[in-house]
Design a protein around this motif. Structure first.
Motif: not given
Length: 391
Positions: A180-199
């Protein structure tokens, strides 16, 4: 000379004050006629947890990822330094990941003042991702006292009923990417997207934002009331959007009038011509029939929000301006009532700094203040929905 002082109340009051001061620097906070409490009430009903300085959705995960990996054995100063350094590293990692839009501090360098944590802190609590109720400073100060096994809330599984370990973050927060702190993007993983919707659904089930996220109803409409799926919105949300649309339209006329009056005082012919043209366009396309059918009493009732108090003078100004428009008095060229109403409102808000009475303040005016239709944070919410859909 004016100044802002600090009063040391409890954490809730402190965080509320910090949020208020942040609002002064947000673009849509150019609130020359004192409509901010109404604007923010509507926005918090429709799109809770958002703010006009938010850029991309994955910061809602980057921030807890950074905070959840902090050491507990170091001093508060060392922890605070790591928080800052990790956020600067995150900025560089996003640039390395070829992200070109929405990277906070991309041009500021090491002197960056507004870090992602301060931008998203309130939203993280509103969405139920942050369970620690306090400021960032309070979080840092309390970190050494948190139990070691805060990564799991045992009330949420079947093997530890009754053994609740308090956690500052939601127990189902996904694990951060290793690089994450070397090279990353704003693309969410499926798990992250599902987590956000649930919250969103758990924390704000009646909000329009939760409905749109759950049903993947993103759109590139300029305003929420021009959304192609408006007819499918829940009844209350649809009613709020209708109120927001009418309020935005009618008060846009007052904002244009304010700018025109100042342009006339400055004797700037180009500004006068531009605002006169915009007022004519506003008059031409304004739906007077819809305004006459609008219940302003119902509007005040529907927008009530515990975090925002609409003062009586603000109610009177909005009501009186609306009445002027309803009777077409505000449409008349050189309407003295419309002019007086706008001038008096600004004088009462700014007092000695009123641009109508203070020559120096007027000379500093650059030709535009709040001359736009209110959007109620739809641009930020729609960007978050786009990011979520990519996940």
């Amino acid at each position: 000379m004016s100044s802002i002082g600090w009063i040391d109340f409890d954490e809730k009051e402190r965080e509320r004050a910090q949020r208020l001061m942040q609002l002064f620097t947000e673009q849509e906070a150019r609130d020359e006629l004192g409509l901010g409490a109404i604007r923010d009430s509507i926005a918090d009903h429709l799109f809770p947890g958002t703010s006009t300085v938010q850029t991309r959705l994955r910061y809602m995960l980057f921030v807890p990822y950074i905070f959840s990996r902090l050491p507990r054995e170091r001093s508060s100063r060392e922890i605070a330094d790591q928080i800052r350094n990790d956020q600067l590293r995150l900025r560089d990692a996003l640039v390395a990941g070829d992200e070109k839009s929405g990277v906070i501090g991309v041009n500021a360098g090491p002197k960056l003042k507004r870090l992602p944590a301060s931008v998203y802190w309130a939203g993280l609590e509103a969405w139920g991702i942050r369970r620690f109720s306090g400021s960032i400073d309070a979080y840092v100060a309390s970190l050494p006292s948190w139990p070691r096994n805060t990564g799991k809330d045992h009330d949420d599984d079947d093997h530890g009923a009754g053994r609740t370990v308090p956690t500052p973050w939601h127990p189902r927060l996904p694990k951060p990417p290793k690089d994450m702190l070397e090279k990353t993007s704003f693309a969410l993983s499926d798990e992250e997207a599902g987590f956000v919707v649930d919250r969103l659904v758990d924390s704000n089930p009646d909000s329009l934002l939760a409905f749109l996220a759950k049903n993947d109803l993103r759109a590139k409409s300029e305003h929420i009331w021009s959304h192609p799926h408006l007819s499918s919105f829940p009844k209350r949300a649809r009613g709020l959007v209708e109120h927001a649309s009418i309020f935005s339209d009618v008060m846009y006329g007052a904002a244009l009038q304010y700018n025109l009056l100042l342009s006339q005082l400055r004797k700037n012919e180009q500004w006068i011509e531009d605002y006169s043209k915009e007022i004519r366009k506003w008059q031409q396309y304004f739906d007077l029939t819809r305004l006459k059918a609008w219940s302003i009493e119902g509007f005040w009732e529907e927008i009530r929000h515990p975090a925002h108090r609409v003062q009586d003078p603000t109610r009177r100004f909005v009501t009186e301006w609306t009445d002027l428009v309803r009777t077409s008095s505000a449409f008349k060229r050189g309407s003295s009532k419309a002019h007086s109403l706008v001038k008096d409102r600004e004088r009462r808000l700014k007092k000695a700094q009123s641009r109508f009475t203070n020559r120096a303040a007027r000379d500093r005016w650059q030709g535009s203040s709040g001359a736009y239709r209110l959007q109620f944070r739809w641009s930020q919410a729609s960007r978050h929905l786009e990011d979520l859909a990519r996940g």
